[in-house]
Design a protein around this motif. Structure first.
Motif, PDB file in Angstrom:
ATOM      1  N   GLN A  35      20.107   9.953  22.155  1.00  0.00           N
ATOM      2  CA  GLN A  35      20.709   9.920  23.490  1.00  0.00           C
ATOM      3  C   GLN A  35      19.703   9.534  24.572  1.00  0.00           C
ATOM      4  O   GLN A  35      20.082   9.322  25.704  1.00  0.00           O
ATOM      5  N   LYS A  36      18.444   9.446  24.201  1.00  0.00           N
ATOM      6  CA  LYS A  36      17.416   9.129  25.181  1.00  0.00           C
ATOM      7  C   LYS A  36      17.463   7.642  25.533  1.00  0.00           C
ATOM      8  O   LYS A  36      17.826   6.813  24.694  1.00  0.00           O
ATOM      9  N   PRO A  37      17.092   7.291  26.763  1.00  0.00           N
ATOM     10  CA  PRO A  37      17.088   5.880  27.166  1.00  0.00           C
ATOM     11  C   PRO A  37      16.098   5.069  26.352  1.00  0.00           C
ATOM     12  O   PRO A  37      15.167   5.609  25.765  1.00  0.00           O
ATOM     13  N   GLY A  38      16.318   3.794  26.337  1.00  0.00           N
ATOM     14  CA  GLY A  38      15.393   2.901  25.665  1.00  0.00           C
ATOM     15  C   GLY A  38      16.086   2.078  24.610  1.00  0.00           C
ATOM     16  O   GLY A  38      17.307   1.913  24.615  1.00  0.00           O
ATOM     17  N   ALA A  39      15.306   1.590  23.697  1.00  0.00           N
ATOM     18  CA  ALA A  39      15.836   0.741  22.634  1.00  0.00           C
ATOM     19  C   ALA A  39      16.814   1.523  21.756  1.00  0.00           C
ATOM     20  O   ALA A  39      16.782   2.750  21.701  1.00  0.00           O
ATOM     21  N   LEU A  40      17.659   0.788  21.071  1.00  0.00           N
ATOM     22  CA  LEU A  40      18.634   1.368  20.163  1.00  0.00           C
ATOM     23  C   LEU A  40      17.916   2.213  19.112  1.00  0.00           C
ATOM     24  O   LEU A  40      16.941   1.773  18.510  1.00  0.00           O
ATOM     25  N   LYS A  52      30.568  -2.020  16.167  1.00  0.00           N
ATOM     26  CA  LYS A  52      29.260  -1.377  16.057  1.00  0.00           C
ATOM     27  C   LYS A  52      29.230  -0.155  16.971  1.00  0.00           C
ATOM     28  O   LYS A  52      29.660  -0.217  18.120  1.00  0.00           O
ATOM     29  N   ILE A  53      28.713   0.935  16.460  1.00  0.00           N
ATOM     30  CA  ILE A  53      28.605   2.186  17.218  1.00  0.00           C
ATOM     31  C   ILE A  53      27.127   2.500  17.357  1.00  0.00           C
ATOM     32  O   ILE A  53      26.414   2.647  16.364  1.00  0.00           O
ATOM     33  N   ALA A  54      26.663   2.603  18.591  1.00  0.00           N
ATOM     34  CA  ALA A  54      25.244   2.807  18.856  1.00  0.00           C
ATOM     35  C   ALA A  54      24.913   4.273  19.113  1.00  0.00           C
ATOM     36  O   ALA A  54      25.703   5.018  19.686  1.00  0.00           O
ATOM     37  N   ASP A  55      23.738   4.653  18.670  1.00  0.00           N
ATOM     38  CA  ASP A  55      23.104   5.919  19.032  1.00  0.00           C
ATOM     39  C   ASP A  55      23.984   7.153  18.883  1.00  0.00           C
ATOM     40  O   ASP A  55      24.183   7.922  19.823  1.00  0.00           O
ATOM     41  N   ASP A  56      24.488   7.352  17.685  1.00  0.00           N
ATOM     42  CA  ASP A  56      25.227   8.579  17.332  1.00  0.00           C
ATOM     43  C   ASP A  56      26.436   8.859  18.224  1.00  0.00           C
ATOM     44  O   ASP A  56      26.762  10.012  18.486  1.00  0.00           O
ATOM     45  N   GLN A  57      27.104   7.833  18.688  1.00  0.00           N
ATOM     46  CA  GLN A  57      28.293   8.024  19.511  1.00  0.00           C
ATOM     47  C   GLN A  57      29.565   8.109  18.668  1.00  0.00           C
ATOM     48  O   GLN A  57      30.655   8.222  19.192  1.00  0.00           O
ATOM     49  N   TYR A  60      33.310  11.707  13.050  1.00  0.00           N
ATOM     50  CA  TYR A  60      33.589  11.525  11.630  1.00  0.00           C
ATOM     51  C   TYR A  60      35.000  11.989  11.316  1.00  0.00           C
ATOM     52  O   TYR A  60      35.426  13.059  11.733  1.00  0.00           O
ATOM     53  N   ARG A  61      35.713  11.142  10.594  1.00  0.00           N
ATOM     54  CA  ARG A  61      37.064  11.454  10.121  1.00  0.00           C
ATOM     55  C   ARG A  61      37.049  11.215   8.616  1.00  0.00           C
ATOM     56  O   ARG A  61      36.757  10.105   8.180  1.00  0.00           O
ATOM     57  N   GLY A  62      37.312  12.251   7.847  1.00  0.00           N
ATOM     58  CA  GLY A  62      37.267  12.112   6.394  1.00  0.00           C
ATOM     59  C   GLY A  62      35.897  11.712   5.891  1.00  0.00           C
ATOM     60  O   GLY A  62      35.779  11.002   4.903  1.00  0.00           O
ATOM     61  N   GLY A  63      34.857  12.126   6.611  1.00  0.00           N
ATOM     62  CA  GLY A  63      33.490  11.827   6.221  1.00  0.00           C
ATOM     63  C   GLY A  63      33.023  10.429   6.575  1.00  0.00           C
ATOM     64  O   GLY A  63      31.908  10.059   6.257  1.00  0.00           O
ATOM     65  N   LYS A  64      33.868   9.641   7.253  1.00  0.00           N
ATOM     66  CA  LYS A  64      33.516   8.266   7.611  1.00  0.00           C
ATOM     67  C   LYS A  64      33.318   8.151   9.124  1.00  0.00           C
ATOM     68  O   LYS A  64      34.021   8.803   9.899  1.00  0.00           O
ATOM     69  N   PRO A  65      32.375   7.295   9.564  1.00  0.00           N
ATOM     70  CA  PRO A  65      32.149   7.124  11.001  1.00  0.00           C
ATOM     71  C   PRO A  65      33.317   6.377  11.654  1.00  0.00           C
ATOM     72  O   PRO A  65      33.824   5.395  11.107  1.00  0.00           O
ATOM     73  N   VAL A  66      33.730   6.873  12.810  1.00  0.00           N
ATOM     74  CA  VAL A  66      34.824   6.267  13.576  1.00  0.00           C
ATOM     75  C   VAL A  66      34.397   6.212  15.033  1.00  0.00           C
ATOM     76  O   VAL A  66      33.864   7.190  15.570  1.00  0.00           O
ATOM     77  N   CYS A  67      34.614   5.069  15.692  1.00  0.00           N
ATOM     78  CA  CYS A  67      34.275   4.964  17.115  1.00  0.00           C
ATOM     79  C   CYS A  67      35.224   5.845  17.924  1.00  0.00           C
ATOM     80  O   CYS A  67      36.324   6.190  17.470  1.00  0.00           O
ATOM     81  N   LYS A  68      34.813   6.209  19.112  1.00  0.00           N
ATOM     82  CA  LYS A  68      35.624   7.113  19.930  1.00  0.00           C
ATOM     83  C   LYS A  68      36.958   6.492  20.314  1.00  0.00           C
ATOM     84  O   LYS A  68      37.969   7.184  20.430  1.00  0.00           O
ATOM     85  N   ALA A  69      36.995   5.164  20.505  1.00  0.00           N
ATOM     86  CA  ALA A  69      38.255   4.507  20.849  1.00  0.00           C
ATOM     87  C   ALA A  69      39.272   4.683  19.727  1.00  0.00           C
ATOM     88  O   ALA A  69      40.446   4.956  19.971  1.00  0.00           O
TER      89      ALA A  69
END
Length: 81
Positions: A35-40, A52-57, A60-69
């Motif tokens: 969450q800190k500023p700077g490079a990815l 693409k989802i940056a910096d732990d945003q 998880y649904r069913g153990g898979k990464p899902v964007c907030k949208a």
């Protein structure tokens, strides 16, 4: 009388920053490294839309990464013209 956009921009450019802003020292607690500023720091891809989802945003649904949208809904709607 309302100032025009151009007048406002001119005023902001000519006004010293210390007259526009209050600068204070703060302590931030509980901030993750990603969450800190700077490079990815980290990235992954949404398992629903592929975005693409940056910096732990992600969430998880069913153990898979899902964007907030995809997880909670988007603030915009794609329209056909």
């Amino acid at each position: 009388q309302c100032e025009t956009r151009e007048e406002m921009v001119k005023r902001f450019r000519e006004t010293p920053p210390e007259e526009l802003f209050n600068v204070e020292k703060v302590r931030i607690v509980g901030l993750k490294e990603a969450q800190k500023p700077g490079a990815l720091h980290t990235s992954t891809f949404c398992s629903v839309c592929g975005e693409k989802i940056a910096d732990d945003q992600q969430v998880y649904r069913g153990g898979k990464p899902v964007c907030k949208a995809c997880a909670i809904g988007s603030y915009y709607e794609v329209i056909d013209e």
